[in-house]
Design a protein around this motif. Sequence first.
Motif, PDB file in Angstrom:
ATOM      1  N   MET A   1     -16.838  -2.444  54.828  1.00  0.00           N
ATOM      2  CA  MET A   1     -16.942  -3.803  55.358  1.00  0.00           C
ATOM      3  C   MET A   1     -15.718  -4.632  54.950  1.00  0.00           C
ATOM      4  O   MET A   1     -15.214  -4.462  53.840  1.00  0.00           O
ATOM      5  N   LYS A   2     -15.272  -5.491  55.845  1.00  0.00           N
ATOM      6  CA  LYS A   2     -14.099  -6.308  55.547  1.00  0.00           C
ATOM      7  C   LYS A   2     -14.390  -7.247  54.360  1.00  0.00           C
ATOM      8  O   LYS A   2     -15.444  -7.885  54.338  1.00  0.00           O
ATOM      9  N   PRO A   3     -13.505  -7.298  53.368  1.00  0.00           N
ATOM     10  CA  PRO A   3     -13.778  -8.177  52.223  1.00  0.00           C
ATOM     11  C   PRO A   3     -13.678  -9.648  52.605  1.00  0.00           C
ATOM     12  O   PRO A   3     -12.926 -10.012  53.513  1.00  0.00           O
ATOM     13  N   GLU A   4     -14.435 -10.452  51.899  1.00  0.00           N
ATOM     14  CA  GLU A   4     -14.279 -11.898  52.008  1.00  0.00           C
ATOM     15  C   GLU A   4     -12.918 -12.262  51.404  1.00  0.00           C
ATOM     16  O   GLU A   4     -12.520 -11.689  50.389  1.00  0.00           O
ATOM     17  N   LEU A   5     -12.210 -13.203  52.017  1.00  0.00           N
ATOM     18  CA  LEU A   5     -10.951 -13.690  51.428  1.00  0.00           C
ATOM     19  C   LEU A   5     -11.190 -15.101  50.902  1.00  0.00           C
ATOM     20  O   LEU A   5     -11.450 -16.026  51.677  1.00  0.00           O
ATOM     21  N   THR A   6     -11.135 -15.227  49.585  1.00  0.00           N
ATOM     22  CA  THR A   6     -11.356 -16.519  48.924  1.00  0.00           C
ATOM     23  C   THR A   6     -10.023 -17.065  48.449  1.00  0.00           C
ATOM     24  O   THR A   6      -9.217 -16.314  47.874  1.00  0.00           O
ATOM     25  N   LEU A   7      -9.792 -18.356  48.669  1.00  0.00           N
ATOM     26  CA  LEU A   7      -8.618 -19.022  48.094  1.00  0.00           C
ATOM     27  C   LEU A   7      -9.103 -19.878  46.935  1.00  0.00           C
ATOM     28  O   LEU A   7     -10.051 -20.668  47.111  1.00  0.00           O
ATOM     29  N   ILE A   8      -8.501 -19.729  45.763  1.00  0.00           N
ATOM     30  CA  ILE A   8      -8.884 -20.560  44.611  1.00  0.00           C
ATOM     31  C   ILE A   8      -7.665 -21.343  44.139  1.00  0.00           C
ATOM     32  O   ILE A   8      -6.579 -20.773  43.976  1.00  0.00           O
ATOM     33  N   ALA A   9      -7.858 -22.670  43.964  1.00  0.00           N
ATOM     34  CA  ALA A   9      -6.735 -23.537  43.604  1.00  0.00           C
ATOM     35  C   ALA A   9      -7.246 -24.773  42.887  1.00  0.00           C
ATOM     36  O   ALA A   9      -8.420 -25.124  42.998  1.00  0.00           O
ATOM     37  N   ALA A  10      -6.326 -25.434  42.181  1.00  0.00           N
ATOM     38  CA  ALA A  10      -6.590 -26.765  41.634  1.00  0.00           C
ATOM     39  C   ALA A  10      -5.591 -27.718  42.272  1.00  0.00           C
ATOM     40  O   ALA A  10      -4.392 -27.398  42.332  1.00  0.00           O
ATOM     41  N   VAL A  11      -6.087 -28.852  42.764  1.00  0.00           N
ATOM     42  CA  VAL A  11      -5.230 -29.778  43.508  1.00  0.00           C
ATOM     43  C   VAL A  11      -5.509 -31.224  43.094  1.00  0.00           C
ATOM     44  O   VAL A  11      -6.600 -31.537  42.620  1.00  0.00           O
ATOM     45  N   ASP A  12      -4.508 -32.095  43.320  1.00  0.00           N
ATOM     46  CA  ASP A  12      -4.749 -33.516  43.075  1.00  0.00           C
ATOM     47  C   ASP A  12      -5.242 -34.172  44.367  1.00  0.00           C
ATOM     48  O   ASP A  12      -5.570 -33.481  45.346  1.00  0.00           O
TER      49      ASP A  12
ATOM     50  N   GLU B   1     -14.565  -8.675  47.928  1.00  0.00           N
ATOM     51  CA  GLU B   1     -13.853  -9.957  47.941  1.00  0.00           C
ATOM     52  C   GLU B   1     -12.422  -9.730  47.482  1.00  0.00           C
ATOM     53  O   GLU B   1     -12.174  -8.944  46.559  1.00  0.00           O
ATOM     54  N   LEU B   2     -11.490 -10.427  48.126  1.00  0.00           N
ATOM     55  CA  LEU B   2     -10.108 -10.499  47.670  1.00  0.00           C
ATOM     56  C   LEU B   2      -9.854 -11.970  47.360  1.00  0.00           C
ATOM     57  O   LEU B   2     -10.152 -12.837  48.198  1.00  0.00           O
ATOM     58  N   VAL B   3      -9.337 -12.262  46.169  1.00  0.00           N
ATOM     59  CA  VAL B   3      -9.173 -13.657  45.754  1.00  0.00           C
ATOM     60  C   VAL B   3      -7.690 -14.018  45.764  1.00  0.00           C
ATOM     61  O   VAL B   3      -6.901 -13.446  45.003  1.00  0.00           O
ATOM     62  N   CYS B   4      -7.335 -14.956  46.622  1.00  0.00           N
ATOM     63  CA  CYS B   4      -5.949 -15.414  46.727  1.00  0.00           C
ATOM     64  C   CYS B   4      -5.740 -16.549  45.736  1.00  0.00           C
ATOM     65  O   CYS B   4      -6.437 -17.573  45.811  1.00  0.00           O
ATOM     66  N   ILE B   5      -4.777 -16.379  44.813  1.00  0.00           N
ATOM     67  CA  ILE B   5      -4.590 -17.368  43.739  1.00  0.00           C
ATOM     68  C   ILE B   5      -3.273 -18.134  43.880  1.00  0.00           C
ATOM     69  O   ILE B   5      -2.836 -18.764  42.928  1.00  0.00           O
ATOM     70  N   GLY B   6      -2.645 -18.104  45.066  1.00  0.00           N
ATOM     71  CA  GLY B   6      -1.480 -18.936  45.316  1.00  0.00           C
ATOM     72  C   GLY B   6      -0.176 -18.164  45.267  1.00  0.00           C
ATOM     73  O   GLY B   6      -0.184 -16.940  45.258  1.00  0.00           O
ATOM     74  N   GLY B   7       0.933 -18.908  45.241  1.00  0.00           N
ATOM     75  CA  GLY B   7       1.030 -20.358  45.280  1.00  0.00           C
ATOM     76  C   GLY B   7       1.035 -20.921  46.690  1.00  0.00           C
ATOM     77  O   GLY B   7       0.380 -20.387  47.599  1.00  0.00           O
ATOM     78  N   GLY B   8       1.813 -21.986  46.852  1.00  0.00           N
ATOM     79  CA  GLY B   8       1.769 -22.764  48.079  1.00  0.00           C
ATOM     80  C   GLY B   8       2.071 -21.964  49.334  1.00  0.00           C
ATOM     81  O   GLY B   8       1.360 -22.072  50.344  1.00  0.00           O
ATOM     82  N   GLN B   9       3.106 -21.152  49.294  1.00  0.00           N
ATOM     83  CA  GLN B   9       3.478 -20.368  50.490  1.00  0.00           C
ATOM     84  C   GLN B   9       2.367 -19.403  50.861  1.00  0.00           C
ATOM     85  O   GLN B   9       2.051 -19.202  52.028  1.00  0.00           O
ATOM     86  N   VAL B  10       1.793 -18.783  49.854  1.00  0.00           N
ATOM     87  CA  VAL B  10       0.782 -17.759  50.127  1.00  0.00           C
ATOM     88  C   VAL B  10      -0.531 -18.411  50.580  1.00  0.00           C
ATOM     89  O   VAL B  10      -1.189 -17.909  51.497  1.00  0.00           O
ATOM     90  N   PHE B  11      -0.893 -19.552  50.001  1.00  0.00           N
ATOM     91  CA  PHE B  11      -2.080 -20.255  50.500  1.00  0.00           C
ATOM     92  C   PHE B  11      -1.886 -20.615  51.979  1.00  0.00           C
ATOM     93  O   PHE B  11      -2.801 -20.461  52.794  1.00  0.00           O
ATOM     94  N   ALA B  12      -0.682 -21.103  52.326  1.00  0.00           N
ATOM     95  CA  ALA B  12      -0.425 -21.494  53.721  1.00  0.00           C
ATOM     96  C   ALA B  12      -0.578 -20.297  54.656  1.00  0.00           C
ATOM     97  O   ALA B  12      -1.129 -20.416  55.760  1.00  0.00           O
ATOM     98  N   THR B  13      -0.115 -19.133  54.194  1.00  0.00           N
ATOM     99  CA  THR B  13      -0.185 -17.926  55.024  1.00  0.00           C
ATOM    100  C   THR B  13      -1.617 -17.377  55.100  1.00  0.00           C
ATOM    101  O   THR B  13      -2.046 -16.894  56.146  1.00  0.00           O
ATOM    102  N   ALA B  14      -2.340 -17.456  53.983  1.00  0.00           N
ATOM    103  CA  ALA B  14      -3.661 -16.818  53.897  1.00  0.00           C
ATOM    104  C   ALA B  14      -4.784 -17.677  54.475  1.00  0.00           C
ATOM    105  O   ALA B  14      -5.876 -17.166  54.757  1.00  0.00           O
ATOM    106  N   MET B  15      -4.520 -18.983  54.651  1.00  0.00           N
ATOM    107  CA  MET B  15      -5.596 -19.905  55.060  1.00  0.00           C
ATOM    108  C   MET B  15      -6.297 -19.447  56.343  1.00  0.00           C
ATOM    109  O   MET B  15      -7.518 -19.546  56.468  1.00  0.00           O
ATOM    110  N   ALA B  16      -5.533 -18.903  57.289  1.00  0.00           N
ATOM    111  CA  ALA B  16      -6.117 -18.527  58.586  1.00  0.00           C
ATOM    112  C   ALA B  16      -7.153 -17.412  58.439  1.00  0.00           C
ATOM    113  O   ALA B  16      -8.068 -17.309  59.253  1.00  0.00           O
ATOM    114  N   ASN B  17      -6.999 -16.565  57.415  1.00  0.00           N
ATOM    115  CA  ASN B  17      -7.931 -15.454  57.210  1.00  0.00           C
ATOM    116  C   ASN B  17      -9.019 -15.769  56.186  1.00  0.00           C
ATOM    117  O   ASN B  17      -9.910 -14.949  55.960  1.00  0.00           O
ATOM    118  N   ALA B  18      -8.918 -16.932  55.545  1.00  0.00           N
ATOM    119  CA  ALA B  18      -9.845 -17.237  54.442  1.00  0.00           C
ATOM    120  C   ALA B  18     -11.248 -17.517  54.968  1.00  0.00           C
ATOM    121  O   ALA B  18     -11.431 -18.098  56.042  1.00  0.00           O
TER     122      ALA B  18
END
Length: 176
Positions: free
Chosen positions: A1-12, A97-114
């Motif tokens: 089964m396709k893993p869930e893609l989670t993005l984890i971040a701390a933001v202001d 689950e695959l957990v995306c932990i950043g940074g900015g470029q990778v979050f921008a790229t991964a968001m569509a699959n999250a």
Amino acid sequence: MKPELTLIAAVDENLLLATAQGIPWKLPDDVAHFRAYCAGKWLLLGRRTFEEMTGWFKPDQHPLVLTSACGYDPKPGSGVASVPQALALAEASGQEELVCIGGGQVFATAMANATRLVVTRIRHTFEPGDRPVYFPHISGDTWDEERRQEHPVDDRHAWPFAFVEYVRRAEKPQGA
Ligand SMILES: NC(=O)c1ccc[n+]([C@@H]2O[C@H](COP(=O)([O-])OP(=O)(O)OC[C@H]3O[C@@H](n4cnc5c(N)ncnc54)[C@H](OP(=O)(O)O)[C@@H]3O)[C@@H](O)[C@H]2O)c1
């Protein structure tokens, strides 16, 4: 089964992730939350964040490092050329689950699959400086807030924050 893609971040308040000097806050309970969420999981991260995190990874974690450099050989982990390649590797190894932990470029790229966002939202606006790195916009049309846990200011935490989890809203069937 396709893993869930989670993005984890701390933001202001403005979705700032970091400045040219790095992450401008120290929140020990957020670090503990991040470590607990990532424990024993496969991780996806950018080459820059990987190099900043040298020494952080535990033996049961498997970092997949996104890079355009052919033959990049991270220790520990593996180099990947795209988010779909990372998801395919995680699926082939039976990860849920695959957990995306950043940074900015990778979050921008991964968001569509999250499918899930785990975001620490700090109630403060930090000075962005001249090279700010941001998390992508979290659209209310796409994401539903599933849970929220508030954390007050105390003697170890100078700003209040909340741990917020979002899940991708199910798409409406065509014609509905
Ligand atoms: N607040 C938070 O929660 C948080 C979380 C993580 C990181 N951060 C901060 O974010 C900053 C780093 O973020 P960043 O945006 O500068 O760097 P990054 O996303 O960590 O890494 C960027 C690198 O990833 C590779 N990459 C990105 N997109 C790619 C693609 N589509 N295909 C192939 N390779 C790709 C490239 O590596 P190559 O150059 O090798 O090709 C690129 O230089 C740091 O300051 C870090 O502390 C903050």
